[in-house]
Design a protein around this motif. Structure first.
Motif: not given
Length: 373
Positions: A2-13, A16-18, A280-286, A288-291
């Motif tokens: 229901s909310n694409t920005l509330e979902k956590k980014p997939k860990r395999q992403r 850096r390239f996002d 440590s942005l590869l492990e973070r989930d906030n 800004l990262i979801r955006l």
């Protein structure tokens, strides 16, 4: 969903390239609203090469060690590129007709311009980049095959360099023997397809090798292409008596434009990689990262909607609020935020249709191709 920005980014992403895709997209939007006398207008001219390089990296990532057939990839990739663009353009031209009719203004698009837009040629002026991504998609399988065959990044990059040199020689021959492109069909095939496929195919291939290159190699490549760019800048300055923009060498891309694009893209990758490790942005989930992940994964539709906002901001709103639209910062924020916001609402609405309606569930694949990629 229901909310694409509330979902956590997939860990395999690979965030850096996002980040790099987001930078490239913002630079492209800047190019369409920013003033040419702004220094950043000149700095951001690595945007399209960066987007193509990142596409090559993501294709190599998604392929892994799998054997991907040409036809299966093309049948999957091309509809995701062409269908949303054509759908948007149908809406765009019809909406413009209705709006301009209500305002008693003449319709601004000729049948030829509309036709060229759907062929991804000149048209409204923003769709040529889609043609580039279609062309590299057609070459992606072959490039991956050659990359695996080389079994070495150094060999593959050398082969890409030689291929690009061959392209530059071909370009010189075509310019010298211009009679070869007098026929309309040959002119389109050569100038609008071949002369974009070869250089951007090389950039796509470069993207495949980037993740396995060490930082020293990244900086070395960046430095080499910076030197090549500066040598050409000095040459043109000496020859013409003034600085000449590499924008003049963009259609089709030539070494003065490509060398700068590679230099800045490799430098951007190096900086982003360092920042991701440091913080440590590869492990973070906030948020800004979801955006960033949302912008990166929705880049096609954000790009399409920005066309709508740019046109009406510059051609309609400007008639009544010229001082407002002439302010670059306001223009950039309005166009960027508008394109992101409407893409978010569009995706949220389609997610709900798929989740809550039988029609949506039955046609989920089609709706995903048209609205969610």
């Amino acid at each position: 969903m229901s909310n694409t920005l509330e979902k956590k980014p997939k860990r395999q992403r690979d965030i850096r390239f996002d980040i790099l895709k987001t930078i490239g997209l913002f630079c492209i939007i800047f190019a369409h609203v920013g003033p040419e006398n702004n220094i950043f207008f000149h700095v951001r001219r690595f945007d399209v090469p960066l987007m193509v390089i990142v596409s090559g990296t993501l294709y190599a990532y998604s392929s892994g060690n799998k054997q991907i057939s040409f036809w299966s990839y093309v049948k999957k990739r091309l509809p995701r590129l062409i269908a949303p663009v054509w759908l948007f353009m149908i809406f765009y031209f019809i909406a413009t007709y209705i709006i301009f009719s209500l305002l008693s203004k003449p319709y601004p698009f000729s049948p030829q311009k509309i036709f060229e837009t759907f062929l991804l040629l000149k048209g409204v002026g923003y769709v040529w980049i889609i043609r580039v991504f279609i062309l590299v998609a057609l070459a992606a399988n072959l490039l991956l095959y050659v990359y695996r065959l080389c079994k070495s990044e150094a060999k593959f990059l050398t082969l890409l360099s030689l291929s690009y040199l061959g392209y530059e020689l071909l370009l010189i021959l075509i310019q010298r023997f211009s009679f070869l492109t007098r026929a309309i069909f040959l002119n389109v095939i050569i100038n609008d397809y071949l002369l974009y496929l070869l250089p951007y195919g090389c950039l796509f291939g470069l993207g495949m090798a980037i993740p396995k290159l060490k930082n020293k190699s990244i900086l070395l490549i960046s430095g080499l292409f910076l030197s090549l760019f500066l040598l050409q800048a000095v040459y043109f300055y000496y020859k013409l008596g003034h600085f000449i923009s590499n924008e003049n060498f963009k259609y089709p891309p030539q070494s003065y434009y490509v060398s700068y694009g590679i230099f800045m893209s490799m430098l951007a990758y190096f900086v982003v990689n360092k920042l991701c490790v440091k913080y440590s942005l590869l492990e973070r989930d906030n948020f800004l990262i979801r955006l960033i992940v949302f912008i990166s994964s929705s880049s096609l539709w954000i790009y399409l909607w920005h066309i709508f906002f740019v046109y009406y901001w510059q051609n309609l709103i400007a008639e009544y609020f010229h001082e407002l639209t002439s302010n670059f910062t306001i223009s950039f924020v309005v166009v960027t935020f508008g394109a992101i916001a409407i893409t978010y609402l569009q995706k949220k609405a389609i997610f709900n249709v798929i989740k809550k309606t039988k029609i949506g569930q039955k046609n989920s694949e089609l709706l995903s191709i048209l609205f969610l990629k």
